[in-house]
Every structure is written in structure tokens, then in C-alpha cells.
Design a protein around this motif. Structure first.
Motif, mmCIF file in Angstrom:
data_model
loop_
_atom_site.group_PDB
_atom_site.id
_atom_site.type_symbol
_atom_site.label_atom_id
_atom_site.label_comp_id
_atom_site.label_asym_id
_atom_site.label_seq_id
_atom_site.Cartn_x
_atom_site.Cartn_y
_atom_site.Cartn_z
ATOM 1 N N UNK A 11 17.417 -0.644 -23.581
ATOM 2 C CA UNK A 11 18.464 0.017 -24.302
ATOM 3 C C UNK A 11 18.593 -0.140 -25.512
ATOM 4 N N UNK A 12 18.726 0.901 -26.371
ATOM 5 C CA UNK A 12 18.840 0.970 -27.793
ATOM 6 C C UNK A 12 19.771 2.019 -28.154
ATOM 7 N N UNK A 13 20.461 1.862 -29.199
ATOM 8 C CA UNK A 13 21.423 2.738 -29.935
ATOM 9 C C UNK A 13 21.103 4.501 -29.688
ATOM 10 N N UNK A 14 21.864 4.845 -28.785
ATOM 11 C CA UNK A 14 21.717 6.282 -28.510
ATOM 12 C C UNK A 14 20.449 6.652 -27.452
ATOM 13 N N UNK A 15 20.064 5.652 -26.843
ATOM 14 C CA UNK A 15 19.050 5.911 -25.883
ATOM 15 C C UNK A 15 18.815 4.559 -24.609
ATOM 16 N N UNK A 16 18.238 5.176 -23.312
ATOM 17 C CA UNK A 16 18.225 4.086 -22.400
ATOM 18 C C UNK A 16 16.928 4.405 -21.809
#
Length: 217
Positions: A11-16
Motif C-alpha cells: 500500500x502507498x498513497x493513492x495505490x494498492x
């Protein structure tokens, strides 16, 4: 899931990202069938949030859909500072569909370059749904693109207020049939807000292209 299937998430900001792998024993077709069943279950659960099964970037997926439909796009960016245009042009062959991106950071630039009424900016503020819509409509009109996408917001770390906090971003998408605006409140530092804004904008474009257009725009 089957015991021999490993599920890894990133998980990262704006995306999984979800990665599935099978290290179990047995015939390869049987293991692939189990993986396929799990993939279909994930797709049913996440539906329209999934943009790629093979690791393709969001900008590549958007570019492919624009190219397939013979459509063009142009961007008007404020708080993202050209990041959307940068991501779109990182894709080889993007000249087939990408026309331009203008960074209209100041209120004067929004009015001069895109025709956003100064009275509208004064009344609603540069960070508002009305201004985002006017920016998207303006870039679509001036560039001649089929799609116009615009972003205006507060990336921080300062510039926010109780009414309009840091991370508040309005993203607009203009098409021949009209314009839509999304309001988002992103978290994190300045770079995080800028990336999430670009991700949201590209995803709005992707979803708008998820069904065939009735006419080639």
C-alpha cells in the motif's frame, strides 16, 4: 484462499498492489485454476477500483484507452505543477493522444490562459469546484482536445484554513457532454498530496473511458 497461495499487498498513497503466487505442489493447471478463482473473487470485491492485472501503470492504462478510442487529452494544472502531464508523457507513444499541459498556478494565469472569470475566482476562491470546472472546460476549448482535466488545491504545508484545509483538492474532467468535478481531501506531505491528486485525476479519466463512447469524440 488455498494454503499454497501467498497473497502480498503493498500500500502507498493513492495505490494498492496485490500480488498472488503459488508455491504448492501438484499439476500446474490445477494451481493456475486456484489462482484464477482467487483473482476473480478479488475482482468481484474491488470491481471498478482495479485498473491493471499485469502491473501496468495507471498512466499507461489511460493512454492505451485513449489511443484505442482515437481520443485526445489536455491538462490544466495548478497544485500538481505539471505532474499529470509528466506522467502521461512518460508513456511511449503518448504523442498520439496527449496535446498539452499548462501550469496555471496564479489566479491571473487561470483567467488569462483558460478564460476563467476573475469574478468567479474572487467569489468562490481558486480552490473550488466552480473554478476547477471552468479550468477543465477552458483547457478543452483552447486546446481542442476531446478531454480536458484540471486540478486545483492546497498541497501544503501552509496555505490551508479551517474551511479549506491543506490537502483539499478539486479535480474536474470536461467532455463534449459536460464536466464533472470531484472533491478530495488527501493526507501526507506536499509530494503525497500532489501524487494522490494526479492519481485521482488519471483514474477519473480511466473510468470515463471504461465504456465505449457513442461517437468518436
Amino acid at each position: 484462499a488455498s494454503p499454497d497461495i501467498t497473497v502480498t499487498t503493498l500500500a502507498s498513497p493513492g495505490e494498492l498492489s496485490i500480488r498472488l503466487s503459488s508455491s504448492g505442489q501438484g499439476p500446474r493447471p490445477a494451481r493456475e485454476a486456484r489462482l484464477d478463482r482467487l483473482v476473480r473473487a478479488i475482482e468481484r470485491a474491488l470491481g471498478p477500483f482495479i485498473y491493471s492485472r499485469d502491473g501496468a501503470s495507471l498512466e499507461a492504462v489511460v493512454g492505451a484507452r485513449l489511443k484505442e478510442r482515437g481520443m485526445t487529452i489536455a491538462c490544466a494544472e495548478s497544485c500538481t505543477g505539471g505532474l499529470i502531464g509528466h506522467r502521461l508523457t512518460d508513456v511511449p507513444g503518448s504523442s498520439a493522444y496527449f496535446l498539452e499541459s499548462v501550469v496555471v498556478y496564479s489566479n491571473g494565469a487561470k483567467a488569462r490562459r483558460l478564460g476563467v472569470p476573475k469574478a468567479l475566482i474572487e467569489k468562490r476562491g481558486a480552490v473550488s469546484a466552480a473554478v476547477a470546472r471552468a479550468m477543465a472546460v477552458g483547457i478543452r476549448r483552447t486546446s481542442g482536445a476531446d478531454l480536458g482535466v484540471a486540478v486545483t488545491g492546497i498541497a501544503g504545508p501552509d496555505g490551508g484554513s479551517p474551511r479549506k484545509p491543506v490537502g483539499l483538492v478539486y479535480i474536474a474532467l470536461a467532455r463534449a457532454k459536460g464536466a464533472t468535478v470531484a472533491r478530495s481531501l488527501f493526507f501526507g506531505g506536499r509530494e503525497d498530496v500532489k501524487f494522490q491528486s494526479s492519481q485521482k485525476a488519471l483514474d477519473m479519466v480511466r473510468k470515463s473511458l471504461s465504456t465505449p463512447s457513442r461517437k468518436p469524440l
